[in-house]
Motif scaffolding. Sequence first.
Motif, short mmCIF file in Angstrom:
data_model
loop_
_atom_site.label_atom_id
_atom_site.label_comp_id
_atom_site.label_asym_id
_atom_site.label_seq_id
_atom_site.Cartn_x
_atom_site.Cartn_y
_atom_site.Cartn_z
N ALA A 51 43.71 35.75 31.94
CA ALA A 51 43.02 34.95 32.95
C ALA A 51 42.07 35.84 33.73
CB ALA A 51 44.02 34.27 33.88
N LEU A 52 40.89 35.32 33.95
CA LEU A 52 39.86 36.04 34.70
C LEU A 52 39.45 35.19 35.89
CD1 LEU A 52 37.78 38.40 34.90
CD2 LEU A 52 36.23 36.98 33.54
N VAL A 53 39.41 35.81 37.05
CA VAL A 53 38.92 35.17 38.26
C VAL A 53 37.62 35.88 38.66
CG1 VAL A 53 39.39 34.60 40.67
CG2 VAL A 53 41.25 34.57 38.98
N VAL A 54 36.54 35.11 38.74
CA VAL A 54 35.23 35.66 39.10
C VAL A 54 34.84 35.04 40.44
CG1 VAL A 54 32.85 36.00 38.39
CG2 VAL A 54 34.63 35.80 36.64
N TRP A 55 34.55 35.88 41.43
CA TRP A 55 34.29 35.35 42.77
C TRP A 55 33.01 35.94 43.35
CZ3 TRP A 55 37.98 31.83 43.04
CH2 TRP A 55 38.09 31.05 44.20
N ALA A 56 32.27 35.10 44.04
CA ALA A 56 31.05 35.53 44.71
C ALA A 56 31.39 36.11 46.08
CB ALA A 56 30.09 34.35 44.87
N ILE A 89 31.35 39.30 42.20
CA ILE A 89 29.92 39.33 41.92
C ILE A 89 29.17 39.35 43.25
CG2 ILE A 89 27.98 38.10 40.86
CD1 ILE A 89 29.95 39.06 38.78
N THR A 90 28.31 40.33 43.41
CA THR A 90 27.53 40.45 44.65
C THR A 90 26.25 39.62 44.56
OG1 THR A 90 26.39 42.41 43.80
CG2 THR A 90 28.41 42.78 45.05
N ASP A 91 25.63 39.41 45.72
CA ASP A 91 24.33 38.74 45.80
C ASP A 91 24.38 37.34 45.21
OD1 ASP A 91 21.68 38.70 46.65
OD2 ASP A 91 20.91 39.44 44.74
N SER A 92 25.44 36.61 45.52
CA SER A 92 25.60 35.26 44.97
C SER A 92 26.46 34.42 45.89
CB SER A 92 26.25 35.32 43.58
OG SER A 92 26.42 34.02 43.05
N ARG A 93 26.22 33.11 45.83
CA ARG A 93 27.11 32.14 46.44
C ARG A 93 27.92 31.46 45.34
NH1 ARG A 93 22.84 29.93 51.08
NH2 ARG A 93 22.83 31.91 52.25
#
Length: 277
Positions: A219-224, A250-254
């Motif tokens: 499982a991968l959780v990707v968060w802004a 992840i930077t520079d993202s909403r």
Amino acid sequence: MPDVALTGGTLTYGDSGGDGPVVVLLHGLVHDATVWRKVVTALGPGFRLITPTLPYGAHRTPMNPDVPLSPDSVNAMIVEFLDRLDLRDVTLVESDCGRAQTVAARHPERLARLVLISCEAFDNYPPGLPGKMLTLACRTPGGIPFLVRTLGLKALRKLPVGIGALAKYPIPDEIVAGWLEPLRTDPAIRADFRRYGRAVRGTELLEAVEGLAKFDRPALVVWATEDLMMPREHGSRLAALLPQGRLVEITDSRTLIAEDQPGQLSDALREFIVTTG
């Protein structure tokens, strides 16, 4: 674009084809499969990428009015969709909404992997001010047409409400117009959206927690890191809850990382799928 008739209605979907790992990408409310267009291009032919448009207000074909439409019925619809297309060992990916959490909790046998991208979780449901505005619009006479007019105002798209809360950088006007057109022009789609919004249960994602704690698959959780709707701590909390969870920020993202940083997101998805294959 192909479609498939399900118990609740007909869903259209994109399918890149090929023999690579099957990746099913789920979008959020008042979006359709086009939210994944940059990611589909970036991931390329090494994967079979399937992008259904769920009945979240940007769908073109009204659902069956005789079948309940709710977050719970959409969960069942996702499972039926996988079944009807005979999709197995699926990497289920979802951005913004939280339905994939319930699907993984209740039907782990269908999935090879789970990816949660800046999404509703725990008690943050409906999420933030925009999520509460959507729910209120569904319960207020005339609320949905007013909401659509408001979301359609270009002057508001940079503000931290509505679409401006979801994406740090401008989404092309033609994409946003495509998302809003069904709600703007079709009373049956507005009726679908109203039914869905009125059926939201605030406890749904809290109920999924026990099942997620038993989801012993990659499982991968990707968060802004600049998300205005989904608390940053929910990313690390979800990754810790999942037995094989890992977190990528992840930077520079909403919220809509697929719009703001599709390259970073695609790289994270590719690395995760390849290394857990």
